[in-house]
Design an enzyme around this catalytic site. Sequence first.
Site, short mmCIF file in Angstrom:
data_model
loop_
_atom_site.label_atom_id
_atom_site.label_comp_id
_atom_site.label_asym_id
_atom_site.label_seq_id
_atom_site.Cartn_x
_atom_site.Cartn_y
_atom_site.Cartn_z
N LYS A 198 -7.85 -15.28 16.30
CA LYS A 198 -8.07 -14.89 14.91
C LYS A 198 -9.52 -14.54 14.61
O LYS A 198 -10.01 -14.72 13.49
CB LYS A 198 -7.59 -16.01 13.97
CG LYS A 198 -6.13 -16.34 14.17
CD LYS A 198 -5.66 -17.52 13.37
CE LYS A 198 -4.19 -17.83 13.69
NZ LYS A 198 -3.70 -19.04 13.01
N ASP A 241 2.11 -14.28 12.72
CA ASP A 241 0.95 -14.87 12.05
C ASP A 241 0.05 -13.73 11.56
O ASP A 241 -0.55 -13.04 12.38
CB ASP A 241 0.18 -15.76 13.02
CG ASP A 241 -0.91 -16.58 12.33
OD1 ASP A 241 -1.38 -16.14 11.26
OD2 ASP A 241 -1.29 -17.63 12.85
N HIS A 249 -2.83 10.16 -1.68
CA HIS A 249 -3.07 8.84 -2.24
C HIS A 249 -3.18 8.89 -3.76
O HIS A 249 -2.75 7.97 -4.45
CB HIS A 249 -4.33 8.21 -1.63
CG HIS A 249 -4.07 7.48 -0.35
ND1 HIS A 249 -3.87 6.12 -0.31
CD2 HIS A 249 -3.94 7.92 0.92
CE1 HIS A 249 -3.63 5.75 0.94
NE2 HIS A 249 -3.68 6.82 1.70
N GLU A 289 0.84 -1.20 0.00
CA GLU A 289 0.00 0.00 0.00
C GLU A 289 0.88 1.25 0.00
O GLU A 289 1.66 1.48 0.93
CB GLU A 289 -0.92 0.02 1.22
CG GLU A 289 -1.80 1.27 1.26
CD GLU A 289 -2.71 1.32 2.46
OE1 GLU A 289 -3.36 2.38 2.66
OE2 GLU A 289 -2.78 0.33 3.20
#
Length: 580
Positions: free
Chosen positions: A391, A467, A565, A241
Amino acid sequence: MALPHHPNNKNHNIHNNNNNNNASPFPLPLFLTNGIFLTLFFSVSYFLLLRCPHKLQSPIPLHAVTLTQLFSIILLVSSFIYLLNFFSIGFVQSFIATSRPYHDTLQHDVLPKPKLMDNNNNNSFTCENDVVLDNNNKPNGFIISEEDEEIINSVVNGTVSSYSLEEMVGDCRRAAAIRREAVERKTGRSVLGLPFIGFDYESILGQCCEMPIGYVQIPVGIAGPLLLNGGEYMVPMATTEGCLVASTNRGCKAVFSSGGATAVLLKDGMTRAPVVRFGTVARAATVKFFLEDRVNFETLSIVFNKSSRFARLQSIQCSIAGRNLYIRFSCSTGDAMGMNMVSKGVQNVLDFLHIEFPDMDVIGISGEPLNPFNLYFQGLEFGIGNFCSDKKPSAVNWIEGRGKSVVCESVITEEVVRKVLKTTVPALVELNMLKNLAGSAIAGSLGGFNAHAANIVSAIFIATGQDPAQNIESSHCITMMEAVNGGKDLHISVTMPAIEVGTVGGGTQLASQAACLNLLGVKGASKESPGSNARLLATIVAGSVLAGELSLMSAISAGQLVKSHMKYNRSNQDITAMIS
C-alpha cells in the site's frame, strides 16, 4: 419536519411524534388505541352472543333491551366503525412496526431528502449535506425499546464501548442500528442519506468492517465485451466518475474490432517483510547469508509451507540497514490475495530462526501464536519493515513485482484507430512518448508511466471486493505504443508488475462483490487448478487498463477529453430549480 411514508414500502411505518398521516385521534399511541378498540370489539361481541343470543336472532323492541345490553351494542357499533377505518392501514402498519423495530422500519434508503425552512425568508430547500438532528422528530424513524434506549444512552455517555455492541446484544443488525442512533445523538447530526436496510451485517463481522452504521452506494457500470486471450468478459466497474466506464467501453470495442488482446502472467507471488535486529552488524550479515544460502532454503520452505496447503515459498530477499535485517518473503497463495497466508508462513520461519539465532530481536511482531482474532493485527505488524512493500509506491514492487505481474498487448488496426478512436497512429505514438514516458520521467514518477491506470484498477477493485488501498502498487504500469506493419497499425501494451487480487477472502465474499466476480467467471477458489481464478482476474484487470489507456489517449489526441467531461462528467441538474 414530517417524514412521509414511502409508497414502495407498504409494510413499513415511519413513526413521527409530531405529525403523522395515520396519527391516533386519541391522546394515545396509534397501536395502543387500535389494540383497545380491537379488544373492545371482540369482548362486546362475546358478551352479546353469550348473554342474549335469542334477542339477536329475532327483532326486539328497544324498550325490551336492558341498559347494559344497549350500552354493549353502542360499543360494538363504535368499535366496528373505528376498526373499519383503521384496520387496513394504521393497525397493520403499527403491528408490523412494533414487532419488527429494526429490520423493517429503517427507511434511510427510500426517504426523500428532508425539506428544511430558511428562517430568513421562509423558503424551503433540500438539505444536501448535514441535517440537524431533532430528538423529538428523529429522521431515523425506527422504534426503540426501553432496553435499547438504555444501551444507546450508555454508548453516548461512554459507559459502553461502541465496538462491543455486537457481542452485547447478539444481533449485528440491531447493534448497527443502536450504534447509528447513538452517533446521531452524540454528534447532533443526522445520517439520513446513509442507507441502512438491505445489508447483511453478519457477513462483515470480524472480517470486513468494524462498528458499522450503514453502507455507501456506488454505481456499477459494465464495460465490454473485452476480448482477451480468446475469451469475452463483461467488466464490472464501480465508480462515481463520469466518462470512465464509457471510455473503457470504447477501448474494449477498439480491441474487440482489432482481434482482441493477449495477456501473459509473468510472476505470481505475494510478499511480506518483517524487520529483525541483532547486537552487531556482523551478526545481522551472518543471518543474511544463512537465509540466502540455497542449501538452507529447502528447510525454510518446509517450515514456511506447513502454514497452508496453498502457500509455497518462492524466494527470500534480504537487505541490511546497520544491525537491522529486512527479510522479504515471497510465496504463491492460490486464489487468495494472500497477505494473511504469507504472514502465517513468515511467523513459522521466524519461530524457527529464533531457535537457531536466539539473539534475534523481532521488531514489532508478537511472539504469541497467530489466531483468527489477532491475525489482522499481526499482519499489520509484519508490514513494519516496509520492504514488502504494501500500500505504498516503491521501487522494489516496480522492479521485483508483488502479487501478479502481467503484460498485456494488442494491435489496433489503422481503420479502427481512425473510425472508432477518431485519431491517427502517429499522433498516438507521439503523445504516448511525450506524456506517459517523458512527462512522467520529468515528474519523477515511480511506476506511473501511464495515463490513468489507477482509474480502471480502482473501479474493478471496488466492484470485485479487493482492497482499494492496494490500488497504489497495483496501478504501477508502463504504457507503450508504437507503429507496426509498416507504420499503419498501432501496437499498444501495458506492463503491470504488482496487481494484487484474490477471489476468496476479504470483501470478495460479500453478495454484491461476489456477483461481480461471478459475472467474470472467477468467483471463489478454483477446484481444478488452485490459483487460476485469481490469475485470470489479474489478466482481466490488465486488459481493462489497456482498453482504458487506449481510449483516454485517443480522446486527448483528438481533443475530445475536455468536451466529453464537460458534457458527461458534470451535474446537469438545475441548481436554481433545486434551491427554489
